[in-house]
Design a protein around this motif. Sequence first.
Motif, PDB file in Angstrom:
ATOM      1  N   ILE A  98       0.826  -1.196   0.000  1.00  0.00           N
ATOM      2  CA  ILE A  98       0.000   0.000   0.000  1.00  0.00           C
ATOM      3  C   ILE A  98       0.867   1.255   0.000  1.00  0.00           C
ATOM      4  O   ILE A  98       0.630   2.202  -0.757  1.00  0.00           O
ATOM      5  CB  ILE A  98      -0.932   0.009   1.230  1.00  0.00           C
ATOM      6  N   LYS A 114      -9.048   5.132  -7.399  1.00  0.00           N
ATOM      7  CA  LYS A 114      -9.973   5.016  -6.265  1.00  0.00           C
ATOM      8  C   LYS A 114      -9.733   3.716  -5.516  1.00  0.00           C
ATOM      9  O   LYS A 114      -9.815   3.677  -4.278  1.00  0.00           O
ATOM     10  CB  LYS A 114     -11.412   5.077  -6.786  1.00  0.00           C
ATOM     11  N   ILE A 117      -6.834   4.100  -3.047  1.00  0.00           N
ATOM     12  CA  ILE A 117      -7.193   4.841  -1.834  1.00  0.00           C
ATOM     13  C   ILE A 117      -8.027   3.977  -0.897  1.00  0.00           C
ATOM     14  O   ILE A 117      -7.765   3.908   0.313  1.00  0.00           O
ATOM     15  CB  ILE A 117      -7.956   6.128  -2.207  1.00  0.00           C
ATOM     16  N   ILE A 118      -9.033   3.293  -1.458  1.00  0.00           N
ATOM     17  CA  ILE A 118      -9.869   2.419  -0.633  1.00  0.00           C
ATOM     18  C   ILE A 118      -9.043   1.304  -0.019  1.00  0.00           C
ATOM     19  O   ILE A 118      -9.169   0.986   1.173  1.00  0.00           O
ATOM     20  CB  ILE A 118     -11.017   1.816  -1.489  1.00  0.00           C
ATOM     21  N   MET A 120      -5.820   1.300   0.641  1.00  0.00           N
ATOM     22  CA  MET A 120      -4.936   1.830   1.684  1.00  0.00           C
ATOM     23  C   MET A 120      -5.682   2.024   2.998  1.00  0.00           C
ATOM     24  O   MET A 120      -5.180   1.706   4.074  1.00  0.00           O
ATOM     25  CB  MET A 120      -4.313   3.153   1.231  1.00  0.00           C
ATOM     26  N   VAL A 121      -6.890   2.557   2.928  1.00  0.00           N
ATOM     27  CA  VAL A 121      -7.697   2.773   4.138  1.00  0.00           C
ATOM     28  C   VAL A 121      -8.002   1.448   4.823  1.00  0.00           C
ATOM     29  O   VAL A 121      -7.869   1.313   6.051  1.00  0.00           O
ATOM     30  CB  VAL A 121      -9.006   3.512   3.793  1.00  0.00           C
ATOM     31  N   ILE A 122      -8.403   0.440   4.027  1.00  0.00           N
ATOM     32  CA  ILE A 122      -8.731  -0.876   4.597  1.00  0.00           C
ATOM     33  C   ILE A 122      -7.502  -1.512   5.237  1.00  0.00           C
ATOM     34  O   ILE A 122      -7.558  -2.024   6.364  1.00  0.00           O
ATOM     35  CB  ILE A 122      -9.305  -1.808   3.504  1.00  0.00           C
ATOM     36  N   LEU A 124      -4.644  -0.072   6.286  1.00  0.00           N
ATOM     37  CA  LEU A 124      -4.181   0.674   7.458  1.00  0.00           C
ATOM     38  C   LEU A 124      -5.093   0.438   8.653  1.00  0.00           C
ATOM     39  O   LEU A 124      -4.641   0.445   9.807  1.00  0.00           O
ATOM     40  CB  LEU A 124      -4.103   2.163   7.129  1.00  0.00           C
ATOM     41  N   THR A 125      -6.380   0.218   8.394  1.00  0.00           N
ATOM     42  CA  THR A 125      -7.301  -0.155   9.471  1.00  0.00           C
ATOM     43  C   THR A 125      -6.875  -1.483  10.091  1.00  0.00           C
ATOM     44  O   THR A 125      -6.880  -1.655  11.319  1.00  0.00           O
ATOM     45  CB  THR A 125      -8.743  -0.266   8.940  1.00  0.00           C
ATOM     46  N   SER A 128      -3.747  -0.971  12.167  1.00  0.00           N
ATOM     47  CA  SER A 128      -4.110  -0.319  13.432  1.00  0.00           C
ATOM     48  C   SER A 128      -4.748  -1.307  14.395  1.00  0.00           C
ATOM     49  O   SER A 128      -4.524  -1.263  15.611  1.00  0.00           O
ATOM     50  CB  SER A 128      -5.084   0.837  13.154  1.00  0.00           C
ATOM     51  N   GLY A 277      -7.366  -5.220   1.861  1.00  0.00           N
ATOM     52  CA  GLY A 277      -6.904  -3.902   1.429  1.00  0.00           C
ATOM     53  C   GLY A 277      -5.879  -3.988   0.319  1.00  0.00           C
ATOM     54  O   GLY A 277      -5.940  -3.247  -0.663  1.00  0.00           O
TER      55      GLY A 277
END
Length: 306
Positions: A98, A114, A117-118, A120-122, A124-125, A128, A277
């Motif tokens: 990512i 898109k 971006i989606i 990367m968010v998934i 990184l979640t 975390s 992700g």
Amino acid sequence: MLTLATATWGSAFIAGKYAVVSFEPATVAFLRFLGAAIILFPIMWTVEKNRPKRTKKDYLLFAILGLTGIAIYNICFFLASKHAPVIKSSLFIAANPILIVLLSSIFLKEKLTKNHIIGMVIALTGVSFIITEGDFASLIQLGFEPIDLILLGAVISWALYSVVGKVVLSKFSSISSTTYAVGFGTLFLLPFAIYETSWADIQSASLTAWLSIGHMSVFVTVISFVMYYYGIKEVGAAKSSIFINVMPLSAVIMATIILGETFTLFHAIGATFVIIGVYVAMRVKKDKTNKGNRLSTKKLAHNTYI
């Protein structure tokens, strides 16, 4: 072949655990890549006899590769091997693709879609979730462990290595690029190895440690690299990149079986997010024609760095 190569990469997490019992992290990295360099340079000289002429700029780029992907990454990697559970380390580093996509869009002007971006968010979640064990409030409270910063350093250094590697591949083959990077990285690691290791440490090192280092030099670094390289030639870079997700899965399974580490619900949820992700970010729409597919795959294969 691709599955075996990426599964073998996962074994580096286990071998690293055994190696750092006898040696400090930088020394393990130095010994691993010294062994790999001894094997890779003769292979390169034999297979790549007509290599392009190297300039000062080329050597500078090789040095950057050696500093980021070989020296810094592996110091961080083996520090994590010594102080962090394998499951956490492998799943954390699984988010690497990512960051590579993000840096490629910034420095190489590659298109950020898109899906990127989606994805990367998934991913990184998921990372975390692994770090905080489901307690996202600890992110606000800066409830990180020091080793998490080391793992973050590993992820960033490998991403930089991959981005610079794409530039190098515009002129040199994957074998040549990796060999020169390993050579420079070994030189950068040498002062650290000399500083932290004595002759007594070498003499007292266990057989298990030496076997672990040998495994990482021969199987993880050289043989797996060759298998993955030929895999890309056969099926293309886009499809091959999906197999990278086998690496953390392999490491988690071996850590659970061999090291007796506990695979928790938080790890499972985080790993699922990371893998989804990465898949979403790497998923590309099919071209309208078979010709477009073939051209796209060839271009990706040419510009992908292992």
